[in-house]
Design an enzyme around this catalytic site. Sequence first.
Site, PDB file in Angstrom:
ATOM      1  N   LYS A 120      61.165  52.087  36.711  1.00 56.38           N
ATOM      2  CA  LYS A 120      60.084  51.481  37.736  1.00 56.38           C
ATOM      3  C   LYS A 120      60.577  50.331  38.459  1.00 56.38           C
ATOM      4  O   LYS A 120      61.230  49.510  37.926  1.00 56.38           O
ATOM      5  CB  LYS A 120      59.085  51.056  36.611  1.00 56.38           C
ATOM      6  CG  LYS A 120      58.030  51.935  36.377  1.00 56.38           C
ATOM      7  CD  LYS A 120      57.196  51.444  35.273  1.00 56.38           C
ATOM      8  CE  LYS A 120      56.901  50.202  35.347  1.00 56.38           C
ATOM      9  NZ  LYS A 120      55.520  50.120  36.331  1.00 56.38           N
TER      10      LYS A 120
ATOM     11  N   ILE B 194      51.774  64.835  19.713  1.00 53.47           N
ATOM     12  CA  ILE B 194      51.389  64.110  20.446  1.00 53.47           C
ATOM     13  C   ILE B 194      50.021  64.276  21.166  1.00 53.47           C
ATOM     14  O   ILE B 194      49.246  63.290  21.478  1.00 53.47           O
ATOM     15  CB  ILE B 194      52.248  63.356  21.232  1.00 53.47           C
ATOM     16  CG1 ILE B 194      53.607  62.865  20.750  1.00 53.47           C
ATOM     17  CG2 ILE B 194      51.770  62.012  22.138  1.00 53.47           C
ATOM     18  CD1 ILE B 194      53.388  62.065  19.617  1.00 53.47           C
TER      19      ILE B 194
ATOM     20  N   SER C 299      49.283  67.228  23.710  1.00 57.42           N
ATOM     21  CA  SER C 299      49.146  68.345  24.752  1.00 57.42           C
ATOM     22  C   SER C 299      50.004  69.325  24.099  1.00 57.42           C
ATOM     23  O   SER C 299      51.339  69.305  23.690  1.00 57.42           O
ATOM     24  CB  SER C 299      49.270  67.710  26.010  1.00 57.42           C
ATOM     25  OG  SER C 299      50.654  67.349  26.050  1.00 57.42           O
TER      26      SER C 299
ATOM     27  N   TRP D  31      46.755  52.910  35.473  1.00 61.61           N
ATOM     28  CA  TRP D  31      46.887  53.792  36.623  1.00 61.61           C
ATOM     29  C   TRP D  31      45.787  54.100  37.566  1.00 61.61           C
ATOM     30  O   TRP D  31      45.590  55.230  38.242  1.00 61.61           O
ATOM     31  CB  TRP D  31      47.054  55.139  35.451  1.00 61.61           C
ATOM     32  CG  TRP D  31      48.617  55.016  34.993  1.00 61.61           C
ATOM     33  CD1 TRP D  31      49.512  54.303  35.411  1.00 61.61           C
ATOM     34  CD2 TRP D  31      49.338  55.828  34.059  1.00 61.61           C
ATOM     35  NE1 TRP D  31      50.641  54.351  34.766  1.00 61.61           N
ATOM     36  CE2 TRP D  31      50.490  55.555  33.886  1.00 61.61           C
ATOM     37  CE3 TRP D  31      48.714  56.848  33.389  1.00 61.61           C
ATOM     38  CZ2 TRP D  31      51.443  56.182  32.885  1.00 61.61           C
ATOM     39  CZ3 TRP D  31      49.444  57.511  32.251  1.00 61.61           C
ATOM     40  CH2 TRP D  31      50.779  57.109  32.243  1.00 61.61           C
TER      41      TRP D  31
ATOM     42  N   GLU E 151      58.294  56.888  21.949  1.00 56.82           N
ATOM     43  CA  GLU E 151      59.554  57.599  22.198  1.00 56.82           C
ATOM     44  C   GLU E 151      60.587  56.842  21.519  1.00 56.82           C
ATOM     45  O   GLU E 151      60.595  55.480  21.499  1.00 56.82           O
ATOM     46  CB  GLU E 151      59.725  57.469  23.912  1.00 56.82           C
ATOM     47  CG  GLU E 151      60.946  58.219  24.198  1.00 56.82           C
ATOM     48  CD  GLU E 151      61.563  57.348  25.621  1.00 56.82           C
ATOM     49  OE1 GLU E 151      60.500  57.360  26.531  1.00 56.82           O
ATOM     50  OE2 GLU E 151      62.685  56.754  25.453  1.00 56.82           O
TER      51      GLU E 151
ATOM     52  N   HIS F 293      61.571  65.795  27.102  1.00 56.24           N
ATOM     53  CA  HIS F 293      61.750  65.471  28.617  1.00 56.24           C
ATOM     54  C   HIS F 293      62.859  66.693  28.771  1.00 56.24           C
ATOM     55  O   HIS F 293      63.145  66.829  29.815  1.00 56.24           O
ATOM     56  CB  HIS F 293      62.123  64.199  29.227  1.00 56.24           C
ATOM     57  CG  HIS F 293      61.261  63.357  28.433  1.00 56.24           C
ATOM     58  ND1 HIS F 293      61.013  62.518  27.367  1.00 56.24           N
ATOM     59  CD2 HIS F 293      60.102  62.733  29.180  1.00 56.24           C
ATOM     60  CE1 HIS F 293      60.027  61.797  27.259  1.00 56.24           C
ATOM     61  NE2 HIS F 293      59.265  62.126  28.371  1.00 56.24           N
TER      62      HIS F 293
HETATM   63  N1  GLN Z   1      48.171  62.681  24.434  1.00 54.51           N
HETATM   64  C1  GLN Z   1      48.894  62.883  25.781  1.00 54.51           C
HETATM   65  C2  GLN Z   1      49.729  64.279  25.855  1.00 54.51           C
HETATM   66  O1  GLN Z   1      50.090  64.591  24.858  1.00 54.51           O
HETATM   67  C3  GLN Z   1      49.954  61.840  25.481  1.00 54.51           C
HETATM   68  C4  GLN Z   1      50.688  61.771  26.989  1.00 54.51           C
HETATM   69  C5  GLN Z   1      51.396  60.596  27.293  1.00 54.51           C
HETATM   70  O2  GLN Z   1      51.841  60.024  26.465  1.00 54.51           O
HETATM   71  N2  GLN Z   1      51.943  60.486  28.570  1.00 54.51           N
HETATM   72  O3  GLN Z   1      49.842  64.891  26.924  1.00 54.51           O
HETATM   73 ZN    ZN Z   2      54.012  59.720  25.831  1.00 56.56          ZN
END
Ligand code: GLN
Ligand code: ZN
Length: 756
Positions: free
Chosen positions: A114, A432, A434, A562, A667, A696
Amino acid sequence: MKTSLIGYPRVGSLRELKFASEKYFKNEITIDELHRTGAELRASHWKSQQEHGIDFIPSNDFSFYDNLLDTASLFNIIPERYRALGLPPLETYFAMARGYQGAQGDVKALAMKKWFNTNYHYMVPEIDDSTAIRAAGTKLFDEFLEAKQHQITTKPVLIGAFTLLKLAKYNGGKQAGDFVQETAAAYADVLSRLNELGAEWIQLDEPQLVADLSKEDLLLFTKLYSRILSGKASVKVLLQTYFGDVRDCYRELQALPFDGIGIDFIEGKQSLELVRQLGFAEDKILFAGVVNGKNIWRNNYKNTLALVQELTGHAKQLVLSTSCSLLHVPYSLQRETALSDEKKRYFAFAEEKLREFAELKAILGQADPYSSALYIQNEKLFGDTRFEGNVTVQARTASLTDADFKRLPVFAEREAIQKAKFKLPPLPTTTIGSFPQTADVRANRFSFRKGDISEEQYKQFNFDKIAECIALQEEIGLDVLVHGEYERNDMVEYFGESLDGFIFTKNAWVQSYGTRCVKPPIVWGDISRSKPMTAEYSVYAKSLTGKPVKGMLTGPVTILNWSFPREDISLKDSALQIALAIRDEVLDLEANQIEIIQIDEAALREKLPLRQSDWQSEYLSWAIPAFRLVHSGVKADTQIHTHMCYSQFSDIIRDIDAMDADVITFEASRSDLAIIDAINACGFQTEVGPGVYDIHSPRIPSVEELKQGLRRMLDKINTTKLWVNPDCGLKTRGVSETWESLRHLVQAAKEVRETL
Ligand code: GLN
Ligand code: ZN
């Protein structure tokens, strides 16, 4: 009064550069066609600046990927593994930016980070012991000459030596200090070449100067610049800073023989005070950053005039400038056909900021600036009521007391109550939020937006997806399930669209990195929740299973970070309004028997101030309480989770614990588990789910390596505190790798559990 721009956006008002680059990467257009797009964009950017009478027009602010990578390439900072590919220059450049896989070899891209406190990301240059830093590239010179062909003498810009050496990564034993001589010589060489080409000014960007500087940093800086500037030809040097004030090096800047110093009076909290107290050298021009390069609101001329007046009392010569490059704002309001003129008059994107400079110049040229029509118009704009405030929201934030920020009973008591209630096995498994956003999921959303399918059809598709997702999660044996987030395009936009007070644009794209752009929503007014946002899908998911289902929300700090924030109230006040809106949703989920609720704060770390001494006072002091406000109203047996995307939060570990969630996932799979040591050392109370594999990458982790990872975590974390999960949401992953990885995760947790 003259005007200067630090940099202009470059992706194109219709993202032409993005699309051309992507086509080029797919071999759909030639390199010449790509170059043509670049040249057209540069010409149009220079022209519009010229038309608005900008006196110092930048060149080399254009980039095919990233300016720091351009600077590294200019100075021959190209690691051997990319050189070895034997590609032509622009191809080598793209190999560093994106990685390369083909006939010449297989190399990964440079790391990306960043860019200070923005959402822009730069490529991290790598310097080997053998790197010979010298002016080797031609882009800087080519673009200067190109502008000349358009009859414009630009001010070439590049990132300065100090910021370059500080942001680079050193692969061998040598450090920044070992490269002072050759780096200074290379910059001096660039100056004299630009001088020969007819440049009058050159701008060296040194944003690193607004961060905390150690004694060694100051020494490095002064060493570099006393060499770069010694024996300098007639070309003038503007040392440009932005994103904050230069309190640690103000005296050094004044003492060195720069011809101009660029100072940010928007984000630089102490900038004005520094000038007041320490004065400004007579032989230098002050380039005063008075037009915000990061936000999209109109400039308040009354404030700007007062500032300019005060500054002219201290600096002999003044030039008006943006506070930072306009890279961080979208192109033009002209593309926003769906926004009413009534609203648009309050905004200034890049093009409109050019007009503001022209206006300021005209106003300041008058004998009595305050009587000029342009000034009066602007004053009236700021005097008008922009929107009808939401008195309920304002009353709610005004009446908050300490108790609203404190969840009771305390954590230890809640933890016992929740353990007894949920009866989860040790090392509970979860995800997490999604699940893969496959083509059909996106197509469904797209058809609905276009009006091709009814709302009912749209929802039914999502319900079917949820049913499938729940069944699979049950089958593989996860303990806490999720609905999969199929209805969400993006974790901020989805909520912004359902909250009152946000505005959305059609084309207000801002470059995030390379060809990736984001379209941040605008916080327009007071924020409130006008309707339930998530309960329907969560409740449906829960109806399909006997296992707990987590409700999924985005937290206030992430939503604010954001978005383009308001400037008429503080970030804190906006954060509290958003927090109250999300709080309503939390309570709504609880009332609908959703017993576990996750509030994501993916971007919490992102906006930490650049100086550590400002962390508490300017940010954490409201960001952490805003999160607590969201969940302080739930019952003891409702379990609150949060998630963060960064592993680097050892330095704010106590603040993270003070968010007072019941569980946090983050993470960790790529970070040598350093965070686990920090957690261990500070007596962290919140239960933790450090990601056991990296989402990722499409790679499927084996059961064995997951078990090893868990065992290593268990060396430092109490069994009763540890959760098992991937390190982020799975939306970008393919279907088969996702489920296979999760099967392995459940299996690993099971096998380790048996050994406890
Ligand atoms: N709950 C979101 C997902 O699982 C979290 C996304 C994120 O941390 N960027 O997509
Ligand atoms: Zn995340």
